[in-house]
Design a protein around this motif. Structure first.
Motif, PDB file in Angstrom:
ATOM      1  N   VAL A 210       2.361  59.765 -36.628  1.00  0.00           N
ATOM      2  CA  VAL A 210       3.098  60.079 -35.398  1.00  0.00           C
ATOM      3  C   VAL A 210       2.838  59.026 -34.328  1.00  0.00           C
ATOM      4  O   VAL A 210       3.757  58.519 -33.691  1.00  0.00           O
ATOM      5  N   ARG A 211       1.559  58.693 -34.119  1.00  0.00           N
ATOM      6  CA  ARG A 211       1.163  57.661 -33.158  1.00  0.00           C
ATOM      7  C   ARG A 211       0.057  56.803 -33.772  1.00  0.00           C
ATOM      8  O   ARG A 211      -0.816  57.320 -34.479  1.00  0.00           O
ATOM      9  N   GLY A 212       0.094  55.516 -33.508  1.00  0.00           N
ATOM     10  CA  GLY A 212      -0.921  54.621 -34.019  1.00  0.00           C
ATOM     11  C   GLY A 212      -2.232  54.743 -33.260  1.00  0.00           C
ATOM     12  O   GLY A 212      -2.290  55.287 -32.153  1.00  0.00           O
ATOM     13  N   GLU A 213      -3.292  54.214 -33.856  1.00  0.00           N
ATOM     14  CA  GLU A 213      -4.585  54.249 -33.178  1.00  0.00           C
ATOM     15  C   GLU A 213      -4.683  53.096 -32.192  1.00  0.00           C
ATOM     16  O   GLU A 213      -3.995  52.081 -32.317  1.00  0.00           O
ATOM     17  N   SER A 214      -5.570  53.255 -31.226  1.00  0.00           N
ATOM     18  CA  SER A 214      -5.705  52.239 -30.183  1.00  0.00           C
ATOM     19  C   SER A 214      -7.110  52.263 -29.602  1.00  0.00           C
ATOM     20  O   SER A 214      -7.906  53.166 -29.907  1.00  0.00           O
ATOM     21  N   VAL A 215      -7.406  51.287 -28.782  1.00  0.00           N
ATOM     22  CA  VAL A 215      -8.679  51.220 -28.067  1.00  0.00           C
ATOM     23  C   VAL A 215      -8.374  51.009 -26.597  1.00  0.00           C
ATOM     24  O   VAL A 215      -7.730  50.016 -26.215  1.00  0.00           O
ATOM     25  N   ALA A 216      -8.793  51.974 -25.753  1.00  0.00           N
ATOM     26  CA  ALA A 216      -8.576  51.875 -24.311  1.00  0.00           C
ATOM     27  C   ALA A 216      -9.839  51.370 -23.634  1.00  0.00           C
ATOM     28  O   ALA A 216     -10.950  51.577 -24.131  1.00  0.00           O
ATOM     29  N   GLN A 217      -9.678  50.707 -22.513  1.00  0.00           N
ATOM     30  CA  GLN A 217     -10.814  50.243 -21.724  1.00  0.00           C
ATOM     31  C   GLN A 217     -10.986  51.188 -20.539  1.00  0.00           C
ATOM     32  O   GLN A 217     -10.102  51.318 -19.694  1.00  0.00           O
TER      33      GLN A 217
ATOM     34  N   GLY B 102     -16.309  51.100 -37.006  1.00  0.00           N
ATOM     35  CA  GLY B 102     -17.111  50.516 -35.949  1.00  0.00           C
ATOM     36  C   GLY B 102     -16.407  50.602 -34.615  1.00  0.00           C
ATOM     37  O   GLY B 102     -15.270  51.075 -34.500  1.00  0.00           O
ATOM     38  N   SER B 103     -17.067  50.166 -33.580  1.00  0.00           N
ATOM     39  CA  SER B 103     -16.510  50.233 -32.235  1.00  0.00           C
ATOM     40  C   SER B 103     -15.709  48.983 -31.936  1.00  0.00           C
ATOM     41  O   SER B 103     -15.783  47.980 -32.642  1.00  0.00           O
ATOM     42  N   GLY B 104     -14.931  49.039 -30.867  1.00  0.00           N
ATOM     43  CA  GLY B 104     -14.120  47.887 -30.482  1.00  0.00           C
ATOM     44  C   GLY B 104     -13.115  47.552 -31.556  1.00  0.00           C
ATOM     45  O   GLY B 104     -12.445  48.403 -32.117  1.00  0.00           O
ATOM     46  N   ALA B 105     -12.996  46.266 -31.882  1.00  0.00           N
ATOM     47  CA  ALA B 105     -12.049  45.836 -32.912  1.00  0.00           C
ATOM     48  C   ALA B 105     -12.481  46.335 -34.281  1.00  0.00           C
ATOM     49  O   ALA B 105     -11.665  46.733 -35.105  1.00  0.00           O
ATOM     50  N   GLY B 106     -13.821  46.321 -34.538  1.00  0.00           N
ATOM     51  CA  GLY B 106     -14.334  46.851 -35.796  1.00  0.00           C
ATOM     52  C   GLY B 106     -13.823  46.095 -36.999  1.00  0.00           C
ATOM     53  O   GLY B 106     -13.365  44.964 -36.919  1.00  0.00           O
ATOM     54  N   THR B 107     -13.927  46.752 -38.171  1.00  0.00           N
ATOM     55  CA  THR B 107     -13.418  46.177 -39.418  1.00  0.00           C
ATOM     56  C   THR B 107     -12.353  47.087 -39.980  1.00  0.00           C
ATOM     57  O   THR B 107     -12.224  48.247 -39.592  1.00  0.00           O
ATOM     58  N   GLY B 108     -11.596  46.609 -40.936  1.00  0.00           N
ATOM     59  CA  GLY B 108     -10.512  47.390 -41.495  1.00  0.00           C
ATOM     60  C   GLY B 108      -9.210  47.088 -40.771  1.00  0.00           C
ATOM     61  O   GLY B 108      -9.135  46.197 -39.923  1.00  0.00           O
TER      62      GLY B 108
ATOM     63  N   GLU C 226     -13.794  53.124 -17.561  1.00  0.00           N
ATOM     64  CA  GLU C 226     -15.018  52.940 -16.783  1.00  0.00           C
ATOM     65  C   GLU C 226     -16.029  54.002 -17.167  1.00  0.00           C
ATOM     66  O   GLU C 226     -15.747  55.194 -17.117  1.00  0.00           O
ATOM     67  N   GLY C 227     -17.230  53.582 -17.534  1.00  0.00           N
ATOM     68  CA  GLY C 227     -18.270  54.509 -17.917  1.00  0.00           C
ATOM     69  C   GLY C 227     -19.009  55.078 -16.731  1.00  0.00           C
ATOM     70  O   GLY C 227     -18.751  54.720 -15.561  1.00  0.00           O
ATOM     71  N   LYS C 228     -19.970  55.970 -16.974  1.00  0.00           N
ATOM     72  CA  LYS C 228     -20.747  56.595 -15.900  1.00  0.00           C
ATOM     73  C   LYS C 228     -21.563  55.575 -15.131  1.00  0.00           C
ATOM     74  O   LYS C 228     -21.898  55.778 -13.960  1.00  0.00           O
ATOM     75  N   ASP C 229     -21.890  54.489 -15.778  1.00  0.00           N
ATOM     76  CA  ASP C 229     -22.661  53.451 -15.114  1.00  0.00           C
ATOM     77  C   ASP C 229     -21.785  52.458 -14.373  1.00  0.00           C
ATOM     78  O   ASP C 229     -22.264  51.460 -13.831  1.00  0.00           O
ATOM     79  N   GLY C 230     -20.458  52.749 -14.379  1.00  0.00           N
ATOM     80  CA  GLY C 230     -19.534  51.890 -13.665  1.00  0.00           C
ATOM     81  C   GLY C 230     -19.055  50.707 -14.460  1.00  0.00           C
ATOM     82  O   GLY C 230     -18.203  49.942 -13.995  1.00  0.00           O
ATOM     83  N   LYS C 231     -19.560  50.536 -15.668  1.00  0.00           N
ATOM     84  CA  LYS C 231     -19.161  49.411 -16.499  1.00  0.00           C
ATOM     85  C   LYS C 231     -17.939  49.783 -17.346  1.00  0.00           C
ATOM     86  O   LYS C 231     -17.770  50.930 -17.743  1.00  0.00           O
ATOM     87  N   ILE C 232     -17.100  48.781 -17.621  1.00  0.00           N
ATOM     88  CA  ILE C 232     -15.930  48.981 -18.469  1.00  0.00           C
ATOM     89  C   ILE C 232     -16.384  48.954 -19.922  1.00  0.00           C
ATOM     90  O   ILE C 232     -17.092  48.039 -20.359  1.00  0.00           O
ATOM     91  N   GLN C 233     -15.949  49.969 -20.680  1.00  0.00           N
ATOM     92  CA  GLN C 233     -16.316  50.052 -22.094  1.00  0.00           C
ATOM     93  C   GLN C 233     -15.137  50.562 -22.909  1.00  0.00           C
ATOM     94  O   GLN C 233     -14.243  51.229 -22.377  1.00  0.00           O
ATOM     95  N   PRO C 234     -15.117  50.227 -24.198  1.00  0.00           N
ATOM     96  CA  PRO C 234     -13.981  50.656 -25.033  1.00  0.00           C
ATOM     97  C   PRO C 234     -14.043  52.152 -25.359  1.00  0.00           C
ATOM     98  O   PRO C 234     -15.123  52.711 -25.547  1.00  0.00           O
TER      99      PRO C 234
END
Length: 411
Positions: free
Chosen positions: A254-261, A204-210, A263-271
């Motif tokens: 090699v590198r862990g997974e992450s979620v960056a914040q 899933g998106s964001g924090a998700g499950t697992g 700016e989307g095309k609509d100017g809103k911050i999204q993961p």
């Protein structure tokens, strides 16, 4: 590098059968001083006093034998006794000579002594000169050897070791929730040794499950790669007892997974999800997106003490390991429908029973249907247990072993 070590000239061969140590996935690891159970000690002590009846010896038990490279403790026990799993009795035949019960080396001499209907096993010939004496003369000698232990193993290591690292039995959800490969570099479909890939533990998106794959200190960095959890069913009830996953190879984080914040095309911050980076470090088969990662377990030293179960056991063969293999032969691996929760332990030896054929008595005018008696077909030894399933090595066999064959106590 080499070492020189002094040893007494008559270390007990029979006592060595007590340890039966095998270094799982750690080639060359030295034998350890594993504990002796009270029952094993009691059996050995009793036999040490009286020896074993000549009727318990193997029909062609040699009067003397020199241990050779390539021997196994199971084979040597079977050379002298009709029932190789009765190792405490063979150990007890020479209890006085115990120095290190976990070591037996190529070049040691074994002598079988018979007297008054009983037999004992010695590592030196009985003296025929002079009156009996309790004095034992020992003299030191040197052994020149590599640091890798040359003590002979219980069973051929190359037969069991792959199954200690390349097999996995799980429940229905465990593998499905494990981290998975999601992509490869440059649009590749198949992966092999040396390739870089990307994996996720979250759903899933964001924090998700697992659980996210992390390169933080203390988190696993080494993984095994598996695919296709095949259901293993009880031959009689058809109940699914577990799922066997197919081993593909190994990967390194090699590198862990992450979620960056971002700016989307609509100017809103999204993961923005950034998968973990992994390198394929070994491959038995090619890997692809969707294959699952299981953390490499810690290395462990396993002991195999062949013995009959102390309680009655009745089970069946669930699976013959290997692609397109219908019948198992000697030194092949099968899965049985009895596990740790059913009382199975590493080292338990079971007899394989071949079901008698059902046929028509053509000598009978009534064409009566008959069933031939069940026959003992060989022996197997459990070497890895799960809740309701166990892996077992076929030690000896008269005919092939197939799914549905019964296993019972060997006595």
């Amino acid at each position: 590098m080499h070492t020189i070590s002094g040893r007494l000239s008559h270390i007990s061969i029979a006592a060595s059968l007590l340890g039966l140590a095998l270094a799982a996935a750690v080639p060359g690891l030295h034998a350890q001083n594993f504990p002796i159970t009270a029952d094993q000690k009691a059996t050995a002590t009793q036999v040490a006093e009286t020896g074993v009846p000549l009727s318990d010896l193997a029909p062609n038990a040699p009067d003397n034998y020199t241990v050779r490279r390539g021997d196994t403790l199971w084979a040597i026990s079977g050379m002298f006794l009709k029932s190789p799993w009765r190792w405490p009795e063979l150990w007890g035949m020479n209890l006085q000579d115990v120095r290190n019960p976990h070591r037996i080396y190529p070049g040691q001499q074994l002598y079988l002594e018979k007297s008054n209907g009983r037999a004992t096993l010695r590592t030196r010939r009985a003296s025929t000169e002079g009156p009996p004496t309790d004095t034992v003369r020992v003299s030191p000698r040197t052994r020149y050897e590599g640091l890798a232990d040359v003590a002979i193993p219980t069973l051929p290591p190359n037969v069991i070791e792959p199954f200690l690292t390349e097999t996995l039995i799980v429940d229905e959800t465990t593998l499905a929730s494990a981290p998975r490969i999601v992509a490869a570099q440059e649009g590749r479909v198949l992966l092999s040794r040396g390739d870089r890939a990307y994996a996720r533990g979250l759903n899933g998106s964001g924090a998700g499950t697992g659980v996210a794959l992390s390169d933080a200190k203390g988190q696993p960095r080494d993984f095994r790669v598996f695919r296709n959890a095949t259901p293993l069913k009880d031959p009689t009830t058809q109940k699914i007892l577990g799922y066997e996953a197919r081993y593909l190879g190994k990967a390194e984080l090699v590198r862990g997974e992450s979620v960056a914040q971002v700016e989307g095309k609509d100017g809103k911050i999204q993961p923005e999800i950034i998968p973990a980076t992994i390198d394929i470090v070994s491959g038995k088969e090619e890997m692809r997106a969707g294959d699952r990662l299981v953390a490499e377990p810690p290395r462990e030293l396993l002991t195999y003490t062949p013995r009959a179960p102390s309680t009655p056991v009745t089970g069946q063969v669930v699976s013959v390991h290997g692609n397109a293999v219908a019948m198992a032969s000697e030194n092949q691996v099968v899965v049985i429908n009895r596990g740790a929760l059913d009382g199975m332990e590493r080292g338990h030896v079971l007899a394989i029973i071949k079901d008698g054929a059902r046929l028509i008595d053509k000598t009978d005018s009534g064409r009566t249907a008959i069933k031939l008696p069940n026959e003992r077909n060989g022996l197997l030894m459990v070497f890895r247990t799960y809740d309701h399933l166990s892996y077992a090595l076929v030690l000896s066999i008269t005919d092939g072993v197939k799914v549905g064959d019964r296993v019972i106590n060997p006595n």
